[in-house]
Design an enzyme around this catalytic site. Structure first.
Site, PDB file in Angstrom:
ATOM      1  N   LEU A   6      27.891 -20.575  15.591  1.00  0.00           N
ATOM      2  CA  LEU A   6      29.091 -21.508  14.876  1.00  0.00           C
ATOM      3  C   LEU A   6      29.229 -21.234  13.435  1.00  0.00           C
ATOM      4  CD1 LEU A   6      30.111 -24.727  15.463  1.00  0.00           C
ATOM      5  CD2 LEU A   6      28.020 -25.138  13.960  1.00  0.00           C
ATOM      6  N   HIS A   7      30.715 -21.499  13.005  1.00  0.00           N
ATOM      7  CA  HIS A   7      31.058 -20.994  11.795  1.00  0.00           C
ATOM      8  C   HIS A   7      32.178 -21.976  11.422  1.00  0.00           C
ATOM      9  CE1 HIS A   7      33.212 -18.433  14.615  1.00  0.00           C
ATOM     10  NE2 HIS A   7      34.141 -18.600  13.680  1.00  0.00           N
ATOM     11  N   LEU A   8      32.103 -22.467  10.276  1.00  0.00           N
ATOM     12  CA  LEU A   8      33.144 -23.157   9.633  1.00  0.00           C
ATOM     13  C   LEU A   8      34.102 -22.467   8.736  1.00  0.00           C
ATOM     14  CD1 LEU A   8      34.079 -26.099   8.619  1.00  0.00           C
ATOM     15  CD2 LEU A   8      32.766 -25.816   6.339  1.00  0.00           C
TER      16      LEU A   8
END
Length: 722
Positions: free
Chosen positions: A625-627
């Protein structure tokens, strides 16, 4: 602006000069400014974008304002930026007027010198130094556009060596307040790229092709510079302007069996040229480079002569004197794949190329080689992918080494052929043919990945290869090239955050999501694990990570799609994408959002013109998960195709604030279909449609329309006024 400036200048009767310096990092622009200023007879002001904002990097607009103010005060101005492209110069040229002359000083020094200076320097104003400097200089030179008087310059001076630079220093130092310099172009030599190419083409047609000219001594022109320029033309002609020179796959290889194995040079050179010709007739967009460390190499001379006789395309195959383990840092030639003249045990040691490559690559190559093969038979090759920890990968960008074993004519070495050149030539042909075919397999895989390149920065080195080195592990065996390309992604098309054959990723229940997540975790390909490894083991990636906390890791996107583009990774195992997120992850997502806002504020404090958007891809290309924290200028050479654009400018991109809000309300996030990526491209401001990415880029660079109301609500955009 011009009227106000002209009036002020007339009152003082001073002829001011705007001297626009043109040259890559390391070409000596700042040194030139300092040397002139030390003994100048007129007042000069240096305008440098690296320091324009109170000693920090600023914007082009700030440079223009500073230059304008200096000219109003009757001072002359140095524009200390790279200014390698016409577009970068045009606004500064407009500062000219009746009493303001616009000059250009082109520091056209050898690329090798500029790279060497940039790599070695410390404390640079723009922090461009060390290992990454070489790649930056090389990339910038590929986009260089030579200044012309037609742009609006009154005088252009070309400097191609240190003595010419010093002469220019003397000219501008001795220039009095009211002195003028003659108009026109000065110092330009026949090394202009078009002239260079004409010379090289002429040389291939001389009546006596055996009488060759050294590729490193033609009128002082570096042959590698010519090949790079020609290579760019070939790529742009065949693949279009969206493909950069970095996309031309290049294999550097030594002559096989002609050193310790004592194979006859004349026969070996014939085999090389014939096998190269066969390969290049099959594969169009590649470059092959025969490398030898020795100046005056007999092998290089023989190969050049034979290649000239058959008019072998010099943009696709050429020879180079240099260290095969330092081609990028020392010559600026980027080769992600190099060949090694190995021994049958595939062990380091001995001398020559084998020892040099194993030494340069470190223990990582020896370990990776053992995992692929234990021994090698004459005429065979094996591909070994280098891990990013290898010094050869880190310093030179070499992602793969192809070990090659040729025939042996040395009675002191194994597999001695007793001067049987019939068998020896057959084995040597097999060796080169296998080498080139394995290189072709890497090329095909890279092209497939480029056409489906993930937004988070995939590299060729991230592809998994089997030990034979012939194909990616997950590639389908199929004669149809299109099917091969799609086959490479078959597992991908059913993984990530999809879960149904239709591609819909909307989830209606936590049980479905759990089933989907478990399925996705089983199908992440090895190349897609890079972000996961960084999040779990940031200490292994200190060169790329810029911030580490207990919950997050921050790094620059490897292929940024805008001026500023960060990734904020979650440091939680089993949290691969938004499909894995549930209500218990709310505190983490808020922490990630806060980290993104912090960095956006920091960037805006240095450049108030930036506007940021924070969000997630519905279907990420890489695990973990990465923004995305991305500025809305979308000014990047890496933004190349429809998928790149639509992944950030359709509902496929989910704003962080909306994700948090929906998670609070529903306990899960509604994800959107990947088919959004194939939609027509529209401006993110005025929503006008455009036929392709170049047209879109030209439009958005000028579009001043306000952002759509939907983006201006709920804190989806963040700027200095937010």
């Amino acid at each position: 602006m011009e009227g106000e400036l002209g009036q002020s200048s007339k009152e003082e009767s001073v002829t001011a000069i705007v001297l626009i310096l043109v040259g890559p990092p390391g070409s000596g622009k700042t040194t030139f400014c300092n040397d002139v200023t030390k003994s100048a007879r007129r007042p000069w002001v240096r305008v440098c974008q690296d320091t324009i904002a109170n000693g920090k990097a600023g914007t082009k607009l700030q440079c223009l304002n500073s230059a304008f103010e200096a000219l109003k005060d009757g001072k002359s101005v140095f524009i200390d930026r790279c200014n390698l492209e016409k577009e970068q110069r045009i606004d500064f040229v407009k500062l000219g007027g009746p009493l303001v002359d616009i000059h250009a000083l082109v520091l056209d020094l050898p690329a090798k010198l500029c790279i060497s200076r940039s790599v070695k320097r410390t404390g640079h104003e723009g922090n461009l130094q060390g290992g990454r400097a070489a790649a930056v200089v090389n990339r910038m030179l590929q986009k260089k556009e030579t200044p012309k008087l037609s742009e609006g310059f009154t005088r252009i001076t070309f400097c191609q060596n240190e003595s010419e630079v010093q002469a220019a220093v003397n000219v501008y130092s001795e220039l009095g307040p009211k002195d003028n310099l003659p108009s026109g172009c000065f110092g330009q030599k026949t090394s202009d790229t078009k002239v260079q190419l004409g010379i090289m083409r002429f040389l291939k047609k001389v009546e006596n092709p055996d009488k060759t000219v050294s590729e490193n001594s033609l009128m002082g022109v570096k042959s590698s510079d010519i090949k790079v320029a020609e290579g760019k033309e070939v790529v742009e002609r065949n693949l279009g302007p969206e493909i950069s020179l970095d996309d031309v796959p290049t294999l550097a290889f030594p002559s096989i069996s002609t050193a310790d194995f004592q194979f006859d040079h004349e026969k070996a050179s014939e085999v090389i040229v014939e096998e190269v010709e066969k390969f290049l007739n099959k594969v169009k967009i590649v470059r092959l480079v025969l490398v030898d460390l020795t100046h005056g190499s007999h092998m290089l001379s023989l190969v050049r002569a034979k290649a000239a006789k058959i008019n072998l395309d010099s943009t696709k195959f050429f020879t180079l004197v240099g260290d095969i383990t330092r081609l990028n840092s020392e010559t600026g030639l980027r080769c992600t794949v190099i060949a090694n003249a190995a021994n049958w045990r595939l062990k380091p040691g001995g001398g020559g190329v084998n020892a040099a490559i194993f030494n340069a690559a470190g223990q990582a190559l020896e370990t990776a080689t053992r995992e692929c093969a234990g021994t090698l038979s004459p005429g065979r090759t094996v591909i070994v992918p280098l891990p990013p920890t290898s010094p050869l990968y880190e310093r030179e960008g070499v992602t793969h080494v192809i070990h090659v074993l040729g025939p042996n004519m040395n009675p002191q070495r194994p597999n001695f052929l007793h001067n049987d050149y019939t068998k020896g030539c057959r084995i040597l042909r097999e060796a080169y043919s296998s080498l080139f075919e394995n290189f072709k397999s890497l090329v095909n895989s890279k092209i497939a990945m480029k056409k489906e390149q993930p937004e988070d920065g995939l590299q060729l080195s991230d592809l998994p290869y089997d030990c034979a080195g012939t194909k990616p592990i997950d590639q389908i065996q199929n004669g149809d090239q299109k099917s091969k390309r799609e086959g490479c992604y078959e597992s991908e098309s059913n993984k990530k955050c999809k879960g149904t054959s239709s591609g819909s990723v909307q989830k209606s229940s936590n049980s479905n999501m759990a089933e989907f997540t478990e399925s996705a975790k089983k199908t992440w390909a090895s190349w897609a694990q890079a972000l996961y490894d960084t999040a779990m083991h940031p200490d292994r990636h200190k060169d790329s990570v810029i911030e580490i906390s207990s919950d997050t890791v921050v790094l620059n996107d490897l292929y940024p799609k805008a001026k500023k583009h960060l990734l904020i990774l979650a440091r939680v195992n089993s949290l691969d994408c938004l499909a894995d997120v549930c209500k218990e992850h709310l505190p983490l997502l808020k922490t990630i959002h806060s980290a993104g806002l912090k960095w956006a504020k920091e960037f805006i404090s240095a450049d108030a013109s930036l506007v940021f958007r924070l969000g997630y891809h519905s279907v990420p290309s890489m695990r973990q998960l990465h923004l995305h924290v991305i500025s809305q200028d979308f000014d990047s050479i890496h933004l190349k195709n429809k998928k790149h654009w639509n992944s950030f400018n359709t509902s496929f991109f989910l704003d962080s604030v909306d994700v948090i809000e929906e998670l609070e309300r529903r306990g899960e996030v509604t994800l959107n279909d990947e088919r959004l990526l194939s939609m027509e491209v529209r401006c993110h401001r005025c929503r006008s449609a455009h036929p392709n990415i170049p047209r879109l880029k030209a439009h958005i660079s000028k579009c001043q329309a306000p952002f759509p109301a939907s983006l201006l609500q709920n804190g989806r955009l963040f700027s200095g006024t937010s």
